[in-house]
Every structure is written in C-alpha cells, then in structure tokens.
Write a protein that holds these residues in place. Structure first.
Motif, PDB file in Angstrom:
ATOM      1  N   TYR A 220      43.121  45.617  41.318  1.00 51.01           N
ATOM      2  CA  TYR A 220      43.469  44.421  42.204  1.00 51.01           C
ATOM      3  C   TYR A 220      42.261  43.461  42.108  1.00 51.01           C
ATOM      4  CZ  TYR A 220      44.677  41.713  46.185  1.00 51.01           C
ATOM      5  OH  TYR A 220      45.310  40.563  47.291  1.00 51.01           O
ATOM      6  N   LEU A 221      41.204  44.161  42.599  1.00 48.72           N
ATOM      7  CA  LEU A 221      40.007  43.225  42.767  1.00 48.72           C
ATOM      8  C   LEU A 221      39.341  42.560  41.274  1.00 48.72           C
ATOM      9  CD1 LEU A 221      37.649  45.313  45.285  1.00 48.72           C
ATOM     10  CD2 LEU A 221      38.945  43.384  45.727  1.00 48.72           C
ATOM     11  N   SER A 222      39.627  43.283  40.246  1.00 52.70           N
ATOM     12  CA  SER A 222      39.243  42.955  38.909  1.00 52.70           C
ATOM     13  C   SER A 222      40.178  41.745  38.403  1.00 52.70           C
ATOM     14  CB  SER A 222      39.485  44.171  37.915  1.00 52.70           C
ATOM     15  OG  SER A 222      38.637  45.106  37.988  1.00 52.70           O
ATOM     16  N   ASN A 223      41.355  41.962  38.857  1.00 57.25           N
ATOM     17  CA  ASN A 223      42.568  40.934  38.587  1.00 57.25           C
ATOM     18  C   ASN A 223      42.024  39.614  39.345  1.00 57.25           C
ATOM     19  OD1 ASN A 223      45.001  39.415  39.461  1.00 57.25           O
ATOM     20  ND2 ASN A 223      44.600  40.753  41.196  1.00 57.25           N
ATOM     21  N   ILE A 224      41.403  39.646  40.373  1.00 59.73           N
ATOM     22  CA  ILE A 224      41.146  38.532  41.059  1.00 59.73           C
ATOM     23  C   ILE A 224      39.860  37.871  40.561  1.00 59.73           C
ATOM     24  CG2 ILE A 224      40.145  37.536  43.387  1.00 59.73           C
ATOM     25  CD1 ILE A 224      41.672  39.870  44.957  1.00 59.73           C
ATOM     26  N   TYR A 225      38.949  38.648  40.140  1.00 62.75           N
ATOM     27  CA  TYR A 225      37.729  38.234  39.654  1.00 62.75           C
ATOM     28  C   TYR A 225      38.212  37.619  38.185  1.00 62.75           C
ATOM     29  CZ  TYR A 225      33.266  37.733  37.408  1.00 62.75           C
ATOM     30  OH  TYR A 225      32.133  37.316  36.633  1.00 62.75           O
TER      31      TYR A 225
END
Length: 251
Positions: A220-225
C-alpha cells in the motif's frame, strides 16, 4: 616512417613560424579529427578574438562544455555570427547532464544574434517551463512532442499520491500507466482481502494475519510512493523526448 617525420616537421613549422591563424590548417586538423595536434596548434597562437573563436569551435566539436562557454565569451562577436557553432553548442548543452553549464550557456548576455530568440533557446526555455509557450511556437513536426511534455509537466506528483491513497493504483493511472494500475490495484486488493479473512478466522495476533497485514502495508505504501515517482519519471521522460525530437529536427 619518413612520411610521419615529414608531417611532424611540417606541423611544428606551421606552429612556430606563423603568428597568424592558419584557417586551412585548422580545417585540416578538424576534418581529420587530430584533436591533440589541434589543441597544440591553438595553444601556440597568441591570444586574440580569432583564436578564442577557433578554440570555441574546437570545444564544440569535442563536446567540452565549460571550454565552449569560456572562449565564446572572450570572442562573442565572432562566435555569435557563426550559426553552425551556436547550433552545435546549443545541442550539446540541451542534451548535457551538467545543468549548470547549460544554464550558463543559455544565459550568456547578448548571445544568439544580439539577444534575438533562436530555435534552440526557445526549446531550452520550453524545457524549463512549457507553459510559457503554446504549440503555435513550434513547427508542426514538434507540436505533438511538445504537447505531450506540457501535459506531463502539468501533472502533480502529490495529486498522484493522493489518488493512490484513496484507491491503490489510481495514481499510476493518472500518470498514464494503465497496466501498472490494474496490477497494483489487484495486488493491494488481494492482500487486503487476505488480511481481513485471516483476521476474522485466526485473530489479529495470529502470525499469518500479521504477515498478511505487513505485506498489505508494504504494498500500500509502495503504491503511494510509486505513484508519486511515476509522475516525476513521466515528466523526465517526456522532457527528454521533446529535447531529442527538437534537436534532431533543428540540427
């Protein structure tokens, strides 16, 4: 061997016997890519506007950025009148990695035909901010490339991150990466479902639930970054393509 010795003697005779710039000899050195001899000859001449001009041409031929600028400034009237020199140097700086020299080149006071705009100067300014221009400022062959860059320039990395925070992968879609959007969305959805299901069946403290929750958080965080970076990378890619298309067209 005898031929090489004769050439060697001839070269040094020209170097040390002539106080004037031997244009034909310089053309010979340039045409035959004799860079070392070319440098030696130019450095042997007394400093003058003409010598600085030929040094600027030499630097442009061999892509020596700072050397181009230094000699151009010292012989600006002669250099400024040489369209080929200006074009070759401009192409070098537009495609060079050293942005400091690029900024210095396009910021030379009075350059480019006494301050008048030229094609490469327009391309440089458009590469910094395409919103300063419109497609009418460019020939038909470059308008498509320019508009692509302009659209990507106006996309906001932060907005892409916000989109992907709300709906995983949507920031990638905003950046024009349709396939990546579907893959990112499906991966995040799969880990989210697994986390919820294992939490219901096994409890939130169960190792499998913790593993699934950790994996979901990472994705999820990787998708945002990743969405944030996707817009930045798109800008760079479209800018590079616009500059490449423009230099190929005007060269």
């Amino acid at each position: 061997m005898k031929k090489q010795v004769n050439s060697f003697i001839l070269f040094f005779c020209v170097v040390f016997s002539s106080a004037q710039v031997n244009v034909k000899f310089i053309d010979h050195l340039s045409a035959n890519n004799l860079a070392r001899e070319h440098t030696t000859y130019l450095n042997s001449l007394p400093e003058s506007d003409s010598v600085f001009y030929f040094k600027a041409k030499f630097a442009a031929k061999y892509d020596q950025g700072a050397f181009i600028i230094n000699n151009y400034v010292l012989s600006q009237a002669l250099c400024n009148a040489d369209t080929n020199l200006n074009n070759k140097a401009s192409i070098h700086f537009l495609t060079a990695a050293d942005q400091r020299n690029t900024q210095a080149w396009f910021g030379i006071p009075g350059a480019f035909s006494a301050g008048k705009e030229n094609n490469f100067n327009t391309v440089y300014k458009a590469s910094l901010n395409p919103n300063l221009f419109s497609e009418e400022n460019f020939p038909l062959e470059l308008q498509k490339s320019y508009l692509k860059y302009k659209r990507s320039y106006n996309k906001k990395p932060v907005l892409a991150a916000v989109f992907s925070t709300i709906l995983p992968g949507s920031g990638k879609l905003y950046a024009g990466k349709t396939k990546t959007f579907f893959l990112t969305f499906l991966l995040n959805a799969a880990y989210a479902v697994q986390t919820v299901e294992s939490g219901k069946k096994l409890g939130i403290k169960h190792p499998l639930t913790i593993i699934n929750a950790t994996a979901f958080t990472v994705f999820y965080l990787s998708n945002i970054y990743g969405s944030y970076r996707a817009v930045i990378d798109l800008r760079k890619e479209r800018k590079k393509q616009f500059i490449t298309d423009a230099t190929n067209f005007y060269n």
